[in-house]
Design a protein around this motif. Structure first.
Motif, short mmCIF file in Angstrom:
data_model
loop_
_atom_site.label_atom_id
_atom_site.label_comp_id
_atom_site.label_asym_id
_atom_site.label_seq_id
_atom_site.Cartn_x
_atom_site.Cartn_y
_atom_site.Cartn_z
N GLY A 39 0.83 -1.20 0.00
CA GLY A 39 0.00 0.00 0.00
C GLY A 39 0.86 1.24 0.00
O GLY A 39 2.08 1.17 -0.03
N ARG A 40 0.20 2.38 0.04
CA ARG A 40 0.93 3.64 0.03
C ARG A 40 1.39 4.02 1.42
O ARG A 40 0.78 3.65 2.42
N ARG A 74 -3.18 -2.01 1.62
CA ARG A 74 -3.33 -1.25 2.86
C ARG A 74 -3.37 0.24 2.55
O ARG A 74 -2.83 0.71 1.55
N THR A 75 -4.03 0.97 3.42
CA THR A 75 -4.06 2.42 3.36
C THR A 75 -4.20 2.94 4.79
O THR A 75 -4.06 2.17 5.75
N HIS A 76 -4.45 4.22 4.94
CA HIS A 76 -4.67 4.81 6.26
C HIS A 76 -5.77 5.84 6.11
O HIS A 76 -5.55 6.93 5.59
N ILE A 84 -7.93 -2.83 2.65
CA ILE A 84 -9.08 -2.87 1.73
C ILE A 84 -9.02 -4.18 0.95
O ILE A 84 -7.99 -4.51 0.36
N THR A 85 -10.11 -4.91 0.95
CA THR A 85 -10.16 -6.14 0.18
C THR A 85 -11.29 -6.07 -0.83
O THR A 85 -12.37 -5.55 -0.55
N SER A 86 -11.03 -6.59 -2.00
CA SER A 86 -11.98 -6.49 -3.10
C SER A 86 -12.31 -7.83 -3.73
O SER A 86 -12.68 -7.90 -4.90
N THR A 87 -12.16 -8.90 -2.99
CA THR A 87 -12.45 -10.22 -3.55
C THR A 87 -13.57 -10.91 -2.78
O THR A 87 -13.65 -10.80 -1.55
N PRO A 88 -14.45 -11.61 -3.46
CA PRO A 88 -15.50 -12.36 -2.77
C PRO A 88 -14.95 -13.39 -1.80
O PRO A 88 -15.56 -13.67 -0.77
N GLU A 89 -13.78 -13.96 -2.13
CA GLU A 89 -13.19 -14.98 -1.26
C GLU A 89 -12.80 -14.39 0.09
O GLU A 89 -13.08 -14.97 1.15
N HIS A 90 -12.13 -13.23 0.06
CA HIS A 90 -11.76 -12.58 1.32
C HIS A 90 -13.00 -12.10 2.07
O HIS A 90 -13.05 -12.15 3.30
N ALA A 91 -13.99 -11.63 1.34
CA ALA A 91 -15.23 -11.17 1.98
C ALA A 91 -15.88 -12.31 2.76
O ALA A 91 -16.32 -12.13 3.90
N LYS A 92 -15.95 -13.48 2.14
CA LYS A 92 -16.54 -14.63 2.82
C LYS A 92 -15.74 -14.99 4.06
O LYS A 92 -16.32 -15.29 5.13
N PHE A 93 -14.41 -14.96 3.97
CA PHE A 93 -13.57 -15.30 5.10
C PHE A 93 -13.78 -14.32 6.25
O PHE A 93 -13.93 -14.72 7.41
N ILE A 94 -13.81 -13.02 5.94
CA ILE A 94 -13.90 -11.99 6.97
C ILE A 94 -15.29 -11.92 7.59
O ILE A 94 -15.44 -11.80 8.81
N GLY A 373 -5.99 -4.87 15.73
CA GLY A 373 -6.17 -3.43 15.90
C GLY A 373 -6.37 -2.67 14.60
O GLY A 373 -6.82 -1.52 14.62
N TRP A 374 -6.03 -3.29 13.47
CA TRP A 374 -6.23 -2.63 12.18
C TRP A 374 -7.71 -2.70 11.81
O TRP A 374 -8.47 -3.52 12.31
N LYS A 375 -8.10 -1.81 10.90
CA LYS A 375 -9.44 -1.84 10.35
C LYS A 375 -9.40 -2.56 9.00
O LYS A 375 -8.37 -2.60 8.33
N VAL A 376 -10.54 -3.13 8.62
CA VAL A 376 -10.69 -3.79 7.33
C VAL A 376 -11.96 -3.25 6.67
O VAL A 376 -13.00 -3.12 7.33
N GLN A 377 -11.85 -2.93 5.39
CA GLN A 377 -13.01 -2.52 4.62
C GLN A 377 -13.25 -3.55 3.50
O GLN A 377 -12.40 -3.72 2.63
#
Length: 473
Positions: A39-40, A74-76, A84-94, A373-377
């Motif tokens: 990430g940046r 990653r971002t802040h 930030i996740t943009s995959t259906p697979e990660h969405a299902k896991f989270i 402690g991190w956030k996930v979107q």
């Protein structure tokens, strides 16, 4: 002046140096293990990339990072390091498989403006069970005449005005549906006062949380005590009236909350009930109102699809013995063209594009580390506008839903245990609204296309101004 400049420079160095150390450690960790998403860099504490996130198109923000870093990065933003996740697979896991490791949260602005409670575990399950029982098909089908009456009330004088601000009217409809489900309140002076209070708070509740004069967040913070106090006063009065009315049985959420007991026989406190009502009324109307605006816009821009919808709805109306009779459940279930418009509008508008979470323990999945402690979107909008999953994704094409999408890629109401319990109510509201609008009115957009306003929810800028006239005129 020189001394002041030196002091400011020193302060900036002191503020940013710890952030630099954190980011350097992330860089080293990533170089060694490759587990933390790329990430940046961010150099200003708390602020990070929030200005870019809020004051430019979110689509541009995510598109740039997706092109550079891939489907997870990653971002802040909003004061926190965020993945930030943009995959259906990660969405299902989270959201489903490992949901206990990812706590549902709300943006800081909502927490500060609405004093939003965080519900977890048995308490959340208890509330969800009550809300879901009020949203079941067998429950909401009995509410069709009431919802239709509210919609007629909102639409009744559209043709008499110079122009209609669509969002103002759909808010009125969606809010009173939410009031009906929540506490059986019909339109009245009290309900309109609540609607006005929520309107002011909502504009700052999902915004860049900078408390500076001129910002929506600053205004919301400034007035929140007054308007939240008004909301609390109205809801307190409502709860007291309901508790004293022992002769009437109410089939609404408030009635269920007052009757509910946990495993130890403990009832909800009055404060808890008010917090639940405040939250439900906020969540139960804002995105629905915006969604209905998008339906009007899409139908206006696609007259061929509008004609298909109108033909379907006219056939339903003409098949009745009395054309002005109320809608029935069997009619609602026999609107395939209109339902596909609803489904496609949900996909393309993406009025609820995120699902925010907080990582409660270090979690690894598919080579990715989600640090505690991190956030996930979870970014649903990417699923819905991804050509991998939907052909010509930016095209409004309801016919794509003639074939059901694959599981996990169409998620307008979220996913996992926090799936929106009101999804069927939203679709019912939309179908009733479509039926009454297209069978009674013609319209055109006035003022031209003003673009998109992305905050607090993605909507046509200005609320979509319409000139409306009766079909018989």
């Amino acid at each position: 002046m020189v001394l002041i400049g030196v002091l400011i420079a020193c302060a900036l160095v002191l503020l940013t140096f710890p952030v630099f150390l954190v980011q350097w450690s992330l860089y080293i960790a990533q170089s060694g293990s490759g587990k933390i998403p790329r990430g940046r860099w961010w150099f200003i504490p708390w602020l990070g990339e929030s200005l870019h996130f809020f004051y430019k198109s979110p689509d541009q923000f995510f598109r740039e990072r997706y092109a550079r870093f891939g489907e997870i990065y990653r971002t802040h933003i909003l004061g926190s390091p965020t993945i930030i996740t943009s995959t259906p697979e990660h969405a299902k896991f989270i959201l489903a498989t490992k949901h206990k490791s990812f706590k549902a949260i709300y943006p800081p602005s909502i927490d500060r403006v609405l004093n939003h409670p965080s519900w977890e575990g048995a308490f959340h399950q208890r509330i969800r069970k009550i809300v879901q029982s009020s949203m079941l098909s067998e429950t909401i089908r009995d509410s069709i005449p009431k919802f239709e009456s509210l919609c007629r009330w909102c639409l009744e004088d559209w043709n008499e005005r110079e122009f209609v601000v669509t969002h103002d009217e759909t808010r009125k409809f969606a809010f009173h549906v939410a009031l009906s489900i929540t506490c059986s309140m019909a339109p009245c002076e009290e309900s309109m006062r609540l609607l006005d209070s929520y309107g002011i708070l909502s504009n700052g509740a999902i915004s860049m949380p900078i408390n500076f004069p001129g910002t929506g967040f600053h205004l919301a913070i400034k007035v929140r005590f007054h308007f939240r106090s008004e909301i609390l006063t109205d809801l307190t009065s409502l709860v007291k009236r309901r508790k004293s009315d022992t002769a009437t049985t109410y089939s609404d959420i408030l009635g269920s909350l007052l009757a509910s007991k946990d495993d130890q026989g403990t009832k909800f406190t009055d404060d808890e009930i008010r917090d639940i009502l405040i939250t439900f009324l906020f969540a139960g109307h804002e995105t629905t109102a915006v969604f209905l605006v998008w339906i009007v816009k899409y139908l206006t821009e696609h007259p061929d699809i509008l004609e298909q919808v109108r033909d379907e709805q006219d056939q339903i109306r003409s098949a009745r013995e009395h054309p002005e009779s109320p809608l029935t459940w069997s009619e609602i279930k026999n609107m395939p063209v209109s339902l596909r418009v609803v489904q496609e509008s949900l996909r393309l508008a993406n009025v609820a594009p995120f699902s925010p979470r907080e990582v409660v323990e270090d979690v690894e999945h598919d080579g990715v580390l989600f640090p505690k402690g991190w956030k996930v979107q979870v970014y649903y909008r990417h699923f819905h506008l991804n050509p991998t999953y939907f052909k010509d994704p930016h095209k409004f094409d309801p016919s794509r839903f003639l074939t059901p999408p694959k599981p996990g890629i169409y998620t307008p109401f979220g996913n996992g245990i926090r799936l929106c319990p009101g999804s069927e109510v939203v679709k019912l509201e939309a179908l009733i609204f479509i039926h009454l609008l297209v069978t009674n009115y013609n319209w055109k957009i006035v003022g031209g296309d003003c673009g998109v306003q992305y905050w607090p929810t993605p909507r046509p800028k200005g609320g979509l101004h319409l000139k409306v006239w009766k079909r018989s005129d």
